[in-house]
Design an enzyme around this catalytic site. Structure first.
Site, short mmCIF file in Angstrom:
data_model
loop_
_atom_site.label_atom_id
_atom_site.label_comp_id
_atom_site.label_asym_id
_atom_site.label_seq_id
_atom_site.Cartn_x
_atom_site.Cartn_y
_atom_site.Cartn_z
N SER A 1 -7.59 -68.91 -18.97
CA SER A 1 -7.50 -70.04 -20.01
C SER A 1 -6.48 -70.71 -19.64
CB SER A 1 -7.26 -69.30 -21.48
OG SER A 1 -6.67 -70.22 -22.02
N TYR B 1 -2.51 -71.97 -14.81
CA TYR B 1 -3.71 -71.34 -14.57
C TYR B 1 -4.54 -71.64 -13.23
CZ TYR B 1 -8.51 -69.84 -14.89
OH TYR B 1 -9.97 -69.46 -14.35
N ASN C 1 -17.93 -73.72 -14.82
CA ASN C 1 -18.17 -73.00 -16.10
C ASN C 1 -19.44 -72.25 -16.12
OD1 ASN C 1 -15.99 -74.36 -17.04
ND2 ASN C 1 -17.24 -75.90 -18.15
N VAL C 2 -19.01 -70.91 -16.29
CA VAL C 2 -20.17 -70.12 -16.19
C VAL C 2 -20.79 -69.81 -17.64
CG1 VAL C 2 -20.64 -67.80 -15.60
CG2 VAL C 2 -18.97 -68.83 -14.41
N1 LIG Z 1 -16.31 -68.07 -17.55
C1 LIG Z 1 -16.12 -69.14 -16.56
O1 LIG Z 1 -16.66 -70.22 -16.69
C2 LIG Z 1 -15.08 -69.12 -15.39
C3 LIG Z 1 -14.76 -70.25 -14.43
C4 LIG Z 1 -14.05 -70.24 -13.71
C5 LIG Z 1 -13.52 -69.10 -13.17
N2 LIG Z 1 -13.80 -67.99 -14.00
C6 LIG Z 1 -13.11 -66.70 -13.65
O2 LIG Z 1 -13.96 -65.71 -13.71
C7 LIG Z 1 -13.13 -64.44 -13.97
C8 LIG Z 1 -13.93 -64.14 -15.37
O3 LIG Z 1 -13.95 -64.67 -16.36
P1 LIG Z 1 -14.63 -64.28 -17.65
O4 LIG Z 1 -15.00 -65.89 -18.20
O5 LIG Z 1 -15.50 -63.48 -17.30
O6 LIG Z 1 -13.19 -64.19 -18.59
P2 LIG Z 1 -13.19 -62.99 -19.46
O7 LIG Z 1 -11.77 -63.04 -20.57
O8 LIG Z 1 -14.44 -62.57 -20.48
O9 LIG Z 1 -12.95 -61.44 -18.48
C9 LIG Z 1 -11.81 -61.36 -18.01
C10 LIG Z 1 -11.44 -59.89 -18.18
O10 LIG Z 1 -10.22 -59.78 -17.59
C11 LIG Z 1 -9.45 -58.72 -18.22
N3 LIG Z 1 -8.11 -58.80 -17.92
C12 LIG Z 1 -7.27 -59.74 -18.24
N4 LIG Z 1 -5.76 -59.43 -17.79
C13 LIG Z 1 -6.01 -58.06 -17.26
C14 LIG Z 1 -5.51 -57.24 -16.52
N5 LIG Z 1 -3.87 -57.45 -16.45
N6 LIG Z 1 -5.74 -55.97 -15.90
C15 LIG Z 1 -7.10 -55.71 -16.17
N7 LIG Z 1 -7.92 -56.50 -16.58
C16 LIG Z 1 -7.45 -57.78 -17.22
C17 LIG Z 1 -9.62 -59.06 -19.63
O11 LIG Z 1 -9.77 -57.93 -20.55
C18 LIG Z 1 -11.57 -59.72 -19.48
O12 LIG Z 1 -12.06 -58.25 -19.90
C19 LIG Z 1 -11.87 -64.62 -14.14
O13 LIG Z 1 -11.18 -64.44 -13.12
C20 LIG Z 1 -11.93 -66.36 -14.49
O14 LIG Z 1 -10.55 -66.90 -13.99
C21 LIG Z 1 -14.54 -67.90 -15.06
#
Ligand SMILES: NC(=O)c1ccc[n+]([C@@H]2O[C@H](COP(=O)([O-])OP(=O)(O)OC[C@H]3O[C@@H](n4cnc5c(N)ncnc54)[C@H](O)[C@@H]3O)[C@@H](O)[C@H]2O)c1
Length: 143
Positions: free
Chosen positions: A39, A102, A131-132
């Site tokens: 975030s 971030y 954005n997923v």
């Molecule tokens: N969703 C999107 O649109 C998007 C876009 C760009 C990048 N991302 C990246 O994709 C990945 C997944 O994103 P998401 O949307 O599924 O987020 P999410 O918050 O649903 O999943 C992230 C997971 O990481 C876990 N986590 C956080 N800190 C942790 C730690 N110290 N140790 C172990 N686990 C930990 C959280 O508990 C959570 O389950 C992330 O790396 C994010 O930066 C996502």
């Protein structure tokens, strides 16, 4: 709950817990590293927490991968690395200009993967997610 019924071993813990990573990576062919505090606003409130989870967490994953004999490491970066670059469509040759803590952690993730490939021969694949969305998305997600 999403894993119920699947033939998996589930380890719950912090990505910075080296011993846990060693157990989880043992015998693995590949590691898909998605753990992060994902975030921009949260990273503005607590930049250190984002750095520890995302940047140091990625480094821990890469070190554990080295200890595990070099499984393929796939990791999630973010389109935030482009900052406010207005060019569309985006492509990987564009300059990066992270504008939030971030975004810095995600560019750091990419850079560490590249560095571990060049320094240690680790097979890596950083993805730059936009954005997923789709099935399983949280109903309260801001997007
Ligand atoms: N969703 C999107 O649109 C998007 C876009 C760009 C990048 N991302 C990246 O994709 C990945 C997944 O994103 P998401 O949307 O599924 O987020 P999410 O918050 O649903 O999943 C992230 C997971 O990481 C876990 N986590 C956080 N800190 C942790 C730690 N110290 N140790 C172990 N686990 C930990 C959280 O508990 C959570 O389950 C992330 O790396 C994010 O930066 C996502």
């Amino acid at each position: 709950a999403n894993l119920v019924g699947l033939d998996v071993d589930f380890f719950e813990g912090d990505v910075q817990d080296a011993a846990l990573l060693d157990r989880a990576f043992h015998g693995a062919d590949a590691v898909v590293h998605l753990a992060a505090l994902p975030s921009v606003p949260r990273s503005l409130q607590d930049p250190l927490a984002s750095h520890h989870a995302n940047a140091t967490g990625t480094l821990q994953v890469l070190e554990a991968a080295r200890r595990a004999g070099g499984p393929h490491v796939i990791a999630a970066s973010s389109s935030s690395v482009y900052g406010s670059n207005p060019h569309l469509p985006k492509h990987e040759d564009l300059a990066t200009a992270p504008m939030s803590p971030y975004a810095v952690t995600k560019l750091t993730t990419e850079a560490y993967l590249s560095a571990y490939h060049h320094s240690f021969g680790l097979p890596v694949l950083p993805f730059r997610f936009f954005n997923v969305y789709g099935p399983g998305q949280r109903a309260d997600h801001p997007y």
